[in-house]
Design an enzyme around this catalytic site. Structure first.
Site, PDB file in Angstrom:
ATOM      1  N   ASN A 121     -14.401  -7.130   2.740  1.00 17.49           N
ATOM      2  CA  ASN A 121     -15.806  -6.985   3.106  1.00 17.49           C
ATOM      3  C   ASN A 121     -16.245  -8.161   3.989  1.00 17.49           C
ATOM      4  OD1 ASN A 121     -18.928  -6.475   2.550  1.00 17.49           O
ATOM      5  ND2 ASN A 121     -17.759  -4.654   2.018  1.00 17.49           N
ATOM      6  N   ASP A 156     -11.268  -1.824  -4.993  1.00 15.60           N
ATOM      7  CA  ASP A 156     -12.271  -0.738  -5.091  1.00 15.60           C
ATOM      8  C   ASP A 156     -12.148   0.151  -6.332  1.00 15.60           C
ATOM      9  OD1 ASP A 156     -13.058  -1.704  -2.657  1.00 15.60           O
ATOM     10  OD2 ASP A 156     -12.562   0.092  -1.506  1.00 15.60           O
ATOM     11  N   GLU A 184      -5.995  -5.807  11.035  1.00  7.22           N
ATOM     12  CA  GLU A 184      -5.577  -4.516  10.488  1.00  7.22           C
ATOM     13  C   GLU A 184      -6.847  -3.688  10.259  1.00  7.22           C
ATOM     14  OE1 GLU A 184      -2.976  -4.949   7.124  1.00  7.22           O
ATOM     15  OE2 GLU A 184      -1.500  -6.100   8.269  1.00  7.22           O
ATOM     16  N   SER A 188      -8.723   5.352   3.221  1.00  2.65           N
ATOM     17  CA  SER A 188      -7.518   4.754   2.655  1.00  2.65           C
ATOM     18  C   SER A 188      -6.901   5.608   1.559  1.00  2.65           C
ATOM     19  CB  SER A 188      -7.833   3.350   2.118  1.00  2.65           C
ATOM     20  OG  SER A 188      -7.982   2.445   3.189  1.00  2.65           O
ATOM     21  N   TRP A 202     -18.852  -0.660   5.786  1.00  5.40           N
ATOM     22  CA  TRP A 202     -17.646  -1.433   5.485  1.00  5.40           C
ATOM     23  C   TRP A 202     -16.537  -1.270   6.515  1.00  5.40           C
ATOM     24  CZ3 TRP A 202     -13.792   2.098   5.380  1.00  5.40           C
ATOM     25  CH2 TRP A 202     -14.113   3.418   5.013  1.00  5.40           C
ATOM     26  N   ASP A 229       0.806  -1.220   0.000  1.00  3.57           N
ATOM     27  CA  ASP A 229       0.000   0.000   0.000  1.00  3.57           C
ATOM     28  C   ASP A 229       0.838   1.268   0.000  1.00  3.57           C
ATOM     29  OD1 ASP A 229       0.903  -0.581   2.558  1.00  3.57           O
ATOM     30  OD2 ASP A 229      -0.817   0.333   3.540  1.00  3.57           O
ATOM     31  N   TYR A 239      -1.759  -1.945  -4.498  1.00  2.69           N
ATOM     32  CA  TYR A 239      -2.693  -0.971  -3.919  1.00  2.69           C
ATOM     33  C   TYR A 239      -2.000   0.363  -3.678  1.00  2.69           C
ATOM     34  CZ  TYR A 239      -6.606   0.545  -0.880  1.00  2.69           C
ATOM     35  OH  TYR A 239      -7.695   1.197  -0.338  1.00  2.69           O
ATOM     36  N   LYS A 273      -7.932  -9.454   3.268  1.00  4.99           N
ATOM     37  CA  LYS A 273      -7.720  -8.447   4.313  1.00  4.99           C
ATOM     38  C   LYS A 273      -7.109  -9.139   5.523  1.00  4.99           C
ATOM     39  CE  LYS A 273      -8.334  -4.614   6.783  1.00  4.99           C
ATOM     40  NZ  LYS A 273      -7.824  -3.278   6.429  1.00  4.99           N
ATOM     41  N   TRP A 284     -22.339  -4.391  -4.009  1.00  3.64           N
ATOM     42  CA  TRP A 284     -21.834  -3.230  -4.769  1.00  3.64           C
ATOM     43  C   TRP A 284     -22.110  -3.471  -6.262  1.00  3.64           C
ATOM     44  CZ3 TRP A 284     -16.243  -0.922  -3.652  1.00  3.64           C
ATOM     45  CH2 TRP A 284     -16.093   0.289  -4.328  1.00  3.64           C
ATOM     46  N   ASP A 299      -9.715  -0.855   9.187  1.00  3.36           N
ATOM     47  CA  ASP A 299     -10.265  -0.337   7.928  1.00  3.36           C
ATOM     48  C   ASP A 299     -10.198   1.186   7.848  1.00  3.36           C
ATOM     49  OD1 ASP A 299     -11.123  -2.849   6.928  1.00  3.36           O
ATOM     50  OD2 ASP A 299     -12.837  -2.777   8.285  1.00  3.36           O
ATOM     51  N   ARG A 348      -6.128   7.436  -4.597  1.00  4.07           N
ATOM     52  CA  ARG A 348      -6.712   6.148  -4.196  1.00  4.07           C
ATOM     53  C   ARG A 348      -7.950   6.357  -3.316  1.00  4.07           C
ATOM     54  NH1 ARG A 348      -2.574   2.656  -0.872  1.00  4.07           N
ATOM     55  NH2 ARG A 348      -3.490   3.766   0.878  1.00  4.07           N
ATOM     56  N   ASP A 349      -8.835   5.384  -3.347  1.00  5.19           N
ATOM     57  CA  ASP A 349     -10.029   5.380  -2.486  1.00  5.19           C
ATOM     58  C   ASP A 349     -10.869   6.631  -2.754  1.00  5.19           C
ATOM     59  OD1 ASP A 349     -11.565   3.991  -0.662  1.00  5.19           O
ATOM     60  OD2 ASP A 349     -10.583   4.816   1.115  1.00  5.19           O
TER      61      ASP A 349
HETATM   62  C1  BGC Z   1      -5.476   0.134   4.165  1.00  7.08           C
HETATM   63  C2  BGC Z   1      -4.099  -0.340   3.830  1.00  7.08           C
HETATM   64  C3  BGC Z   1      -3.861  -1.716   4.422  1.00  7.08           C
HETATM   65  C4  BGC Z   1      -4.964  -2.659   4.018  1.00  7.08           C
HETATM   66  C5  BGC Z   1      -4.825  -4.010   4.660  1.00  7.08           C
HETATM   67  C6  BGC Z   1      -6.512  -0.877   3.760  1.00  7.08           C
HETATM   68  O1  BGC Z   1      -7.768  -0.486   4.198  1.00  7.08           O
HETATM   69  O2  BGC Z   1      -5.716   1.361   3.538  1.00  7.08           O
HETATM   70  O3  BGC Z   1      -3.159   0.567   4.349  1.00  7.08           O
HETATM   71  O4  BGC Z   1      -2.614  -2.211   4.020  1.00  7.08           O
HETATM   72  O5  BGC Z   1      -6.213  -2.120   4.360  1.00  7.08           O
HETATM   73  O6  BGC Z   1      -4.994  -3.960   6.027  1.00  7.08           O
END
Ligand code: BGC
Length: 449
Positions: A310, A225, A402, A185, A370, A140, A173, A398, A274, A404, A178-179
């Site tokens: 998701n 996305d 970590e 994100s 989400w 990312d 990513y 995912k 979606w 969201d 982005r996003d």
């Molecule tokens: C974040 C990323 C992260 C990924 C996996 C995304 O929502 O923006 O920084 O690496 O989730 O956790």
């Protein structure tokens, strides 16, 4: 003497306010303390967020940021005629077959540190077992790209010693802007500031990391996305402005990865709630097919990834009430509805489906929620015995635990979805560790860990 005194004054407040484990300790716009309590180290996770993670100063496992300011001489345009398409032929059938899925040490370390902080013995043991379940590694930021070479070297060695080749799962990513329809994100590159050239450079660096390891198979999910936003969110100004750039960047990504001969790509396709709405299916199929064709039909594009990050069931026992009005109320209905449209337009209709956080259903107030949805549990384990010929693999895309997105309303990346009543709070920045959320995923895992 005076300067020594001033220096002491300057550092005292930082020690006095050492941040608690898992709290923020730095990042863009951060004005709070930058030190952590004993037993934790302030670790740079991304430009927006440093977090106090378990450990001591010498044992931080985080990537260093040596390449965070890339420049490139790429022109920023994509021409189909000169695009490299690669000369190699993909293996027949499911690319996951015949390989051991490699375990990323980054997630294993996050999980081990998290488990160490769980006191209940049963939950701790269950948490520890998560380190053995393969997830995708998200690239990312460009600063993380050099890690890929290290990972592949390890995966290559394991493949050689075990006699079964390794498969490494990555997520591409880092699009500029982005996003575009959300805030949580938002990334490091901006279209207005050389974003497309920076992105091409990011892809070139990924390719350079992979090239020395043709014996390792790589599965890549391309830009969660992004294309779904181009199907449904062009009314959002940032998405409309990003449309041409997203298409050029995704095209470049799949073309360049295709030259390697060992990277199988799946474009991200949102999820049932979606693109799975009947009115969105044909426009989605049209977009995937036209992008694929104009990229020269890269043969290592294997299909689509759904439900990334998701919570939808693969096959729901009964429709969640929030899905009312959509006959495609779970991922298998979505996939079955999309498949003929893809096939008739010449796009390879193979799928991988994220079930990492889909263990518990009927937990959302709205299908569009989400962000760190409360009550989620780890879901089906990754497998290639999916029960459906269209689905190559159930995956964990995912990395559960970590975050969201942050629930801190004053953050530059605050998105209102992360402040909804069905979003777990307080939540740290996207991608950083969310201990409480991880513990719940473990406790509510279905099937149990
Ligand atoms: C974040 C990323 C992260 C990924 C996996 C995304 O929502 O923006 O920084 O690496 O989730 O956790």
């Amino acid at each position: 003497m005076l300067s020594a005194f001033l220096a002491l004054v300057a550092i005292l407040p930082a020690f006095a306010n050492a941040q608690a484990l898992y709290s923020q300790c730095g990042g863009t716009g951060w004005s709070g303390a930058t030190t952590c309590v004993s037993g934790a180290v302030c670790t740079v996770l991304n430009p927006y967020y440093s977090q106090c993670l378990p450990g001591t100063a010498t044992t931080t496992s985080n990537p260093t940021t040596t390449t965070s300011n890339p420049t490139t001489s790429n022109s920023g345009t994509t021409t189909v005629s000169s695009a490299p398409t690669g000369t190699q032929t993909p293996a027949a059938g499911n690319p996951f077959e015949g390989h051991n899925i490699w375990l990323t040490p980054f997630y294993a370390a996050e999980v081990a540190a998290a488990a160490a902080n769980i006191t209940d013995a049963t939950t701790k043991a269950a948490a520890q077992s998560v380190a053995q379940i393969p997830t995708f590694t998200w690239f990312d930021t460009i600063a993380k790209v050099p890690d890929l070479g290290t990972y592949l070297a390890n995966a290559s060695a394991l493949g050689k010693s075990s006699g079964t080749p390794s498969l490494v799962q990555i997520i591409v990513y880092d699009l500029p802007d982005r996003d575009c329809a959300a805030a949580a994100s938002n990334g490091e590159f901006s279209i207005a500031d050389n974003g497309q050239a920076n992105y091409f450079n990011y892809i070139d660096q990924l390719v350079a990391q992979i090239k020395p390891f043709p014996d390792v198979r790589v599965v890549a999910i391309i830009e969660p996305d992004s294309l779904a936003n181009l199907v449904t969110n062009l009314s959002v100004e940032k998405c409309a402005n990003a449309q041409t750039t997203y298409l050029a960047c995704v095209t470049y990504a799949i073309q360049q990865l295709n030259t390697l001969g060992n990277v199988y790509s799946y474009l991200d396709a949102g999820h049932a709630g979606w693109l799975g709405w009947p009115a969105n299916l044909q426009p989605a199929a049209n977009l995937f097919a036209s992008l694929f064709k104009s990229a020269g039909s890269p043969s290592f594009v294997r299909g689509l990834a759904t439900d990334v990050a998701n919570y939808n069931a693969l096959s729901a026992a009964s429709p969640d009430p929030i899905t009312q009005g959509n006959s495609n109320y779970d991922e298998i209905h979505y996939i079955n509805a999309l498949t003929p449209l893809l096939t008739s337009s010449g796009f390879p209709a193979h799928f991988i489906v994220d079930q990492g956080r889909s263990g518990v259903q009927n937990i959302r107030q709205q299908w569009g929620d989400w962000c760190n949805v409360k009550g989620a549990g780890f879901g089906m384990r990754p497998t290639i015995n999916t029960g459906y010929t269209a689905i190559d693999a159930i995956v964990w895309a995912k990395p559960g635990g970590e975050c969201d997105g942050t629930s801190n309303t004053s953050s530059a990346r605050y998105d209102y979805h992360c402040g909804l009543s069905d979003a777990d709070q307080p939540a740290p920045e996207a991608g950083t560790w969310f201990q409480e959320y991880f513990t719940t995923l473990v406790q509510k895992a279905s099937p149990p860990l």
